[in-house]
Design an enzyme around this catalytic site. Sequence first.
Site, mmCIF file in Angstrom:
data_model
loop_
_atom_site.group_PDB
_atom_site.id
_atom_site.type_symbol
_atom_site.label_atom_id
_atom_site.label_comp_id
_atom_site.label_asym_id
_atom_site.label_seq_id
_atom_site.Cartn_x
_atom_site.Cartn_y
_atom_site.Cartn_z
ATOM 1 N N THR A 167 0.866 -1.196 0.000
ATOM 2 C CA THR A 167 0.000 0.000 0.000
ATOM 3 C C THR A 167 0.898 1.240 0.000
ATOM 4 O OG1 THR A 167 -0.297 -0.217 2.389
ATOM 5 C CG2 THR A 167 -2.060 -1.053 1.000
ATOM 6 N N THR B 274 0.146 -9.311 12.630
ATOM 7 C CA THR B 274 0.728 -8.107 12.049
ATOM 8 C C THR B 274 0.192 -7.834 10.670
ATOM 9 O OG1 THR B 274 2.732 -7.106 11.230
ATOM 10 C CG2 THR B 274 2.632 -9.480 11.137
ATOM 11 N N THR C 59 -9.452 9.562 1.086
ATOM 12 C CA THR C 59 -10.608 8.719 1.420
ATOM 13 C C THR C 59 -11.520 8.664 0.211
ATOM 14 O OG1 THR C 59 -10.556 9.193 3.756
ATOM 15 C CG2 THR C 59 -12.668 8.567 2.857
#
Lengths: 393, 393
Positions: free
Chosen positions: A144, A181, A393
């Site tokens: 990402t 994780t 967003t």
Amino acid sequence: MMNSVPGFLASGISSGIKSDNSKDLGLIFSEKPATAVGVFTTNQLKAAPVILTQEKIKNGLAQAVIVNSGNANACTGKLGFQHATSVSEKVARELKIDNRLVMVSSTGIIGVPLPIERINTHMHRLVSSLSPTGLTDFSEAIMTTDTFSKTILRKASIAGKDVTLVGIAKGSGMVMPAMATLLAYFLTDLSIERSLLLELFREVIQSSFNALTIDGETSTNDTALILANGFAGNEILRGDTNELTQFKNLLKGVAEDLSRLILKDAEGSTKIVQITVKNALTREEAQKIAYKVANSVLVKTAFFGEDPNWGRIMSAIGQAGAAINPAKIAIWFNDVMVAQNSCRAGNIRDAQAILKLPEFRVTIDLQCGAACADIATTDLTIEYVKINSDYPT
Amino acid sequence: MMNSVPGFLASGISSGIKSDNSKDLGLIFSEKPATAVGVFTTNQLKAAPVILTQEKIKNGLAQAVIVNSGNANACTGKLGFQHATSVSEKVARELKIDNRLVMVSSTGIIGVPLPIERINTHMHRLVSSLSPTGLTDFSEAIMTTDTFSKTILRKASIAGKDVTLVGIAKGSGMVMPAMATLLAYFLTDLSIERSLLLELFREVIQSSFNALTIDGETSTNDTALILANGFAGNEILRGDTNELTQFKNLLKGVAEDLSRLILKDAEGSTKIVQITVKNALTREEAQKIAYKVANSVLVKTAFFGEDPNWGRIMSAIGQAGAAINPAKIAIWFNDVMVAQNSCRAGNIRDAQAILKLPEFRVTIDLQCGAACADIATTDLTIEYVKINSDYPT
């Protein structure tokens, strides 16, 4: 062939989930069902793929793992669960394997429905791209905000056989794993009994991924899986033997090196700082204090400013709600003591040089017991704020 | 005379503790011993002046408060305690009052011995500067990284008498008060019974200073004191009467307005955000979640980026370790619902306009009980990191 593990194929492609056309869909396939276990986020708002995979992996077997980046499929309700299920079914059909053997992960923006049609459209290409050397593409497809992909591959001779282990992870923000994780996948051709693998995996994750924090944020999607497909041909590992110790060391090494890669890629960070708390009353108290210091924004901005501000560390210790003797605390930067009996000690000038290093250790001696904890963290930088105030967003 | 309270004198001067020659030593003096109570930091590493004042104020009376900025006298061991005691004694001698009536506070760098000789050198001038209008000087002398001084003065008619109350506070970073706050001093000429004053003060602090967080950091020096010297001439307040309610409203108004000034001056912040958690199982659960959201660096950087990133809020909620129903959470920005049943709802575009406002409210509806909590916070900005990586040790 460097980046491959016998019996495993992988691929990674762009399906258009990410708007910049970078890779966002990855697949791992084992030529036969592998013994598989996983550890998952402790965030109560688990993403749909986490809930699904957590359930499916209870069978102890997996043959495929599909991962998308660019969308976390978290906080997406029943639709999100239907999407995760449908992705899994589609992969199973394409691969002609049992749907129960397919694990699913997602990472990226929270709360936006998964663009399932894009995944469906590119599923056939994803499967037909599978190759023994596809791990690099896979590792890129799960990124990402990571600035580089994270793969560690090691070999060892165990029980007379050459055993290969690869670990692949993503993560550079929203990182304070708790029981699991970010996303991390371990593939090995070792043959090992499931309950033994689970015990080992939990222990290793605890001392590697679970011992670091970038920003004190435990994501909704944290997942770590290990698949062991037995292609090495060793006699299955069943008990606490020398061979098990050998594999444990192999796994530990790969997990720790992957953890360091994640810290090195921590959003905007310029330093890796090891926080060591020793002589605490209990391990829990030591961890509480280590995490409080490692997540303190004032401590982390001081690291960024290369300022040996041990007063901020003291203040963080005092807030941790752990058992301490307020008059007995000592603090070191590497081997330079800056505080003793909770007061200034030594020469702060000597400490300043240490703060300029890209990596250093802060040792906190509580002098009230014998337990210790060790947490790795980073500094908090202007760049971190830029990256995270800019994330769309 | 606007900035004065009958019977109180104050002063503020520069004594050279701060290197830039700005005011760093302040004194408050009441012409007769005042009823006094205080609330103090919950940090376990309390500064020497906190420990000293906490002990002395148990007598319920105070006549002077001396405060220095530029040095916290925290983590300074026995020497720090000797310094605080000696400052107190010196003030008492100069003022010719009982040493037990002198309260001491310090704020600034942690871990550096108090430059006691500078305070001693300037003590006579500090005392001779006392005047009814000296509160402004005092409020400037207690500032550290504050960009403006914070004083609120109000009057009310209580029990047929004109009553004045002033509140003076400092603080713009290391702010997440817990049972107390930063430094705050309230002076009133009201006559009131001590235990009643303590009860009232604790309640008001709880809903004002203790309901805000800038960076989740509870300092070693947080102190809030109130002195009531009775100069208004009212019959002493002793029970739960109308007069008490009137005074409570006065105190509450001043404390809440001071809290807002602190938030407005929060280091580098551009926004004030009210986090309201409702329909939680218990008040403790509501507070846990409100604080987790209010202190999340990812939520706070999203505020800075004016990004209605409710997914980060969800992720923070899920980490709070509080009782929730993961499928039942709703989130609003002001009156725009962005999530319902833990999924996206409404139009995110409508929320974007709200994020651009200098102040807005995030409401989190847990739908699992009837308790609520309300915490004010700020955004986390590039400027905050600059300020705190630059603070010299």
